[in-house]
Scaffold this active site. Structure first.
Site, PDB file in Angstrom:
ATOM      1  N   LYS A  92       1.225 -32.584  35.239  1.00 63.15           N
ATOM      2  CA  LYS A  92       2.798 -32.537  35.985  1.00 63.15           C
ATOM      3  C   LYS A  92       2.903 -31.048  36.459  1.00 63.15           C
ATOM      4  O   LYS A  92       3.369 -30.922  37.583  1.00 63.15           O
ATOM      5  CB  LYS A  92       3.840 -32.632  34.830  1.00 63.15           C
ATOM      6  CG  LYS A  92       3.961 -33.939  34.357  1.00 63.15           C
ATOM      7  CD  LYS A  92       5.338 -34.149  33.485  1.00 63.15           C
ATOM      8  CE  LYS A  92       5.553 -32.804  32.290  1.00 63.15           C
ATOM      9  NZ  LYS A  92       4.451 -32.890  31.210  1.00 63.15           N
ATOM     10  N   ARG A 129      13.456 -34.814  29.676  1.00 63.51           N
ATOM     11  CA  ARG A 129      12.351 -35.308  28.601  1.00 63.51           C
ATOM     12  C   ARG A 129      13.152 -36.508  27.682  1.00 63.51           C
ATOM     13  O   ARG A 129      12.355 -36.836  26.873  1.00 63.51           O
ATOM     14  CB  ARG A 129      11.948 -34.266  27.906  1.00 63.51           C
ATOM     15  CG  ARG A 129      10.454 -33.785  28.246  1.00 63.51           C
ATOM     16  CD  ARG A 129      10.354 -32.397  27.547  1.00 63.51           C
ATOM     17  NE  ARG A 129       9.023 -32.149  27.439  1.00 63.51           N
ATOM     18  CZ  ARG A 129       8.340 -31.336  27.930  1.00 63.51           C
ATOM     19  NH1 ARG A 129       9.072 -30.690  28.922  1.00 63.51           N
ATOM     20  NH2 ARG A 129       7.051 -30.944  27.784  1.00 63.51           N
ATOM     21  N   ARG A 185      -7.035 -26.008  28.227  1.00 60.94           N
ATOM     22  CA  ARG A 185      -6.103 -25.326  28.858  1.00 60.94           C
ATOM     23  C   ARG A 185      -5.991 -23.833  28.588  1.00 60.94           C
ATOM     24  O   ARG A 185      -6.065 -23.534  27.578  1.00 60.94           O
ATOM     25  CB  ARG A 185      -4.811 -26.085  28.946  1.00 60.94           C
ATOM     26  CG  ARG A 185      -3.654 -25.461  29.676  1.00 60.94           C
ATOM     27  CD  ARG A 185      -2.516 -26.113  30.275  1.00 60.94           C
ATOM     28  NE  ARG A 185      -1.759 -26.547  29.133  1.00 60.94           N
ATOM     29  CZ  ARG A 185      -0.593 -27.225  29.008  1.00 60.94           C
ATOM     30  NH1 ARG A 185      -0.351 -27.859  30.438  1.00 60.94           N
ATOM     31  NH2 ARG A 185       0.229 -27.502  28.135  1.00 60.94           N
ATOM     32  N   ARG A 218      -2.046 -21.329  25.013  1.00 66.61           N
ATOM     33  CA  ARG A 218      -0.655 -21.385  24.584  1.00 66.61           C
ATOM     34  C   ARG A 218      -0.741 -21.871  23.219  1.00 66.61           C
ATOM     35  O   ARG A 218      -1.463 -22.778  22.600  1.00 66.61           O
ATOM     36  CB  ARG A 218       0.022 -22.509  25.468  1.00 66.61           C
ATOM     37  CG  ARG A 218       0.856 -21.818  26.516  1.00 66.61           C
ATOM     38  CD  ARG A 218       1.230 -22.927  27.438  1.00 66.61           C
ATOM     39  NE  ARG A 218       2.122 -24.115  26.928  1.00 66.61           N
ATOM     40  CZ  ARG A 218       2.422 -24.989  27.510  1.00 66.61           C
ATOM     41  NH1 ARG A 218       2.533 -25.127  29.123  1.00 66.61           N
ATOM     42  NH2 ARG A 218       3.273 -25.960  26.961  1.00 66.61           N
ATOM     43  N   ARG A 224       3.389 -32.954  20.027  1.00 65.20           N
ATOM     44  CA  ARG A 224       3.992 -33.135  21.337  1.00 65.20           C
ATOM     45  C   ARG A 224       3.787 -34.557  21.787  1.00 65.20           C
ATOM     46  O   ARG A 224       4.577 -35.012  22.400  1.00 65.20           O
ATOM     47  CB  ARG A 224       3.341 -31.898  22.201  1.00 65.20           C
ATOM     48  CG  ARG A 224       3.927 -30.626  21.921  1.00 65.20           C
ATOM     49  CD  ARG A 224       3.156 -29.541  22.459  1.00 65.20           C
ATOM     50  NE  ARG A 224       3.155 -29.622  24.136  1.00 65.20           N
ATOM     51  CZ  ARG A 224       2.295 -29.090  24.937  1.00 65.20           C
ATOM     52  NH1 ARG A 224       1.248 -28.560  24.500  1.00 65.20           N
ATOM     53  NH2 ARG A 224       2.664 -29.204  26.140  1.00 65.20           N
TER      54      ARG A 224
HETATM   55  P1  AMP Z   1       6.172 -27.996  28.879  1.00 64.57           P
HETATM   56  O1  AMP Z   1       5.634 -26.443  29.386  1.00 64.57           O
HETATM   57  O2  AMP Z   1       6.775 -28.426  29.860  1.00 64.57           O
HETATM   58  O3  AMP Z   1       4.712 -28.522  28.187  1.00 64.57           O
HETATM   59  O4  AMP Z   1       7.076 -27.537  27.741  1.00 64.57           O
HETATM   60  C1  AMP Z   1       6.595 -26.694  26.542  1.00 64.57           C
HETATM   61  C2  AMP Z   1       7.671 -27.044  25.536  1.00 64.57           C
HETATM   62  O5  AMP Z   1       9.097 -26.606  25.871  1.00 64.57           O
HETATM   63  C3  AMP Z   1       7.914 -28.600  24.884  1.00 64.57           C
HETATM   64  O6  AMP Z   1       7.108 -28.981  24.054  1.00 64.57           O
HETATM   65  C4  AMP Z   1       9.499 -28.265  24.419  1.00 64.57           C
HETATM   66  O7  AMP Z   1       9.255 -27.659  23.032  1.00 64.57           O
HETATM   67  C5  AMP Z   1      10.120 -27.409  25.160  1.00 64.57           C
HETATM   68  N1  AMP Z   1      10.539 -28.081  26.352  1.00 64.57           N
HETATM   69  C6  AMP Z   1      10.361 -28.145  27.845  1.00 64.57           C
HETATM   70  N2  AMP Z   1      11.147 -28.725  28.504  1.00 64.57           N
HETATM   71  C7  AMP Z   1      12.028 -29.361  27.581  1.00 64.57           C
HETATM   72  C8  AMP Z   1      12.989 -30.308  27.764  1.00 64.57           C
HETATM   73  N3  AMP Z   1      13.268 -31.093  29.047  1.00 64.57           N
HETATM   74  N4  AMP Z   1      13.830 -30.758  26.607  1.00 64.57           N
HETATM   75  C9  AMP Z   1      13.302 -30.351  25.596  1.00 64.57           C
HETATM   76  N5  AMP Z   1      12.493 -29.233  25.180  1.00 64.57           N
HETATM   77  C10 AMP Z   1      11.634 -28.940  26.339  1.00 64.57           C
END
Ligand code: AMP
Length: 229
Positions: free
Chosen positions: A27, A102, A140, A173, A184
Site C-alpha cells: 500500500k 483501518r 523490509r 521497523r 498485525r
Molecule cells: P502502517 O505504517 O500503516 O503499517 O501502520 C503502522 C501502525 O500504526 C499500525 O500497526 C497501527 O498500530 C498504527 N496505525 C496506522 N494507521 C492506523 C489506523 N488508521 N488506525 C489505527 N492504527 C493505525
C-alpha cells in the site's frame, strides 16, 4: 507520458483514493507513486504516528506502546488526525490515503467528513497471499529519518544498508519483527478486512492482485483512478 505528476495542473474534480490491504501488501509504495502521479498528497497515518512518536507528542506517547505490540491506535484519535490533515490547503485537489481507514468505525468517520458521500471515492483492495506478506515484511528496511522503505532483495537501496535519499542507516521497523507481525496480521483480519464488504456496497471498489511486480500493480491502479489528462 511521464509517470511522475502526469496530471498536475489539470482542472478536474478532487480525486480521493483509499487503499485497503494487509500490512506488507505494498500500500505504502503504491500510494506514494499514485499520489505523485496525481499531484496530490499521500496521507500515511502510520508515518504520521511514527513522526508523533519521534517528536514525543501526547499522541505519540499514546500510540507508541500500542504500535509496538501490533495493535491499532484508537479510532477517535485517528479520525481527528485525518480530519485535521485532509482539510489543509494542499488537499484541495484531493489526496491518497494510506493506512486509513483501518476499521469500519474509521470508515464511518471518514464518510462523515465528506457529508456521508463516498460513492465518488476510489477504493483499492490490494490482495497478497500470506507467505508473500511475511517475506516482504521480514525483508523490509526503513529509514527512520525520511521514512522511505526498501526491501533487502526486491527493492534494495543503491548502497547496502543506507537510505538513497539522505544516507541514514536503514533499520528494521520494530513492528516488522516476527512476533509483532503475527499480531498485525491478526488485527487486519479481524478489524480491517470487514472494510472490503463495507466499500463493495458503497463505493467504486477495485480488487487489485498485489502479488505482481510493482510496475504491473501501478499500471493497473492508473487505469482505475478515473482521471484523464
Ligand atoms: P502502517 O505504517 O500503516 O503499517 O501502520 C503502522 C501502525 O500504526 C499500525 O500497526 C497501527 O498500530 C498504527 N496505525 C496506522 N494507521 C492506523 C489506523 N488508521 N488506525 C489505527 N492504527 C493505525
Amino acid at each position: 507520458m511521464d509517470d511522475a505528476s502526469a496530471h498536475q495542473g489539470t482542472a478536474r474534480p478532487p480525486v480521493r483514493v483509499i487503499f485497503v490491504g494487509s500490512p506488507g501488501a505494498g500500500k505504502g509504495t503504491q500510494a506514494a507513486k499514485l499520489a505523485e502521479y496525481l499531484g496530490v498528497p499521500r496521507i500515511s497515518t502510520g508515518d504520521m504516528l511514527r513522526e508523533a512518536i519521534a517528536s514525543g507528542t501526547p499522541l505519540g506517547k499514546q500510540a507508541d506502546p500500542l504500535m509496538g505490540r501490533g495493535n491499532l491506535v484508537p479510532d477517535d484519535l485517528l479520525i481527528a488526525l485525518v480530519r485535521e490533515r485532509t482539510t489543509r490547503e494542499d488537499c484541495a485537489q484531493g489526496f491518497v490515503l494510506d493506512g486509513f481507514p483501518r476499521t469500519v468505525r474509521q470508515a464511518e468517520g471518514l464518510a462523515q467528513m465528506s457529508d456521508g458521500e463516498v460513492s465518488d471515492w476510489t477504493v483499492f483492495s490490494v490482495e497478497v497471499p500470506r507467505e508473500e506478506l511475511l517475506r516482504r515484511l521480514s525483508g523490509r528496511r526503513w529509514c527512520p529519518r525520511c521514512q522511505a522503505t526498501y526491501h533487502l532483495t526486491s527493492d534494495p537501496p543503491k548502497v547496502d544498508g543506507v537510505c538513497d535519499n539522505d544516507g541514514e542507516p536503514l533499520v528494521q521497523r520494530d513492528d516488522d519483527r516476527e512476533e509483532v507481525v503475527a499480531r498485525r496480521l491478526q488485527q487486519y483480519a479481524a478489524r480491517t478486512e470487514p472494510l472490503i464488504g463495507y466499500y463493495r456496497e458503497r463505493a467504486d471498489m477495485v480488487e487489485i492482485d498485489g502479488n505482481r511486480p510493482m510496475a504491473a500493480v501501478f499500471a493497473d491502479l492508473k487505469k482505475h483512478v478515473g482521471v484523464t489528462a
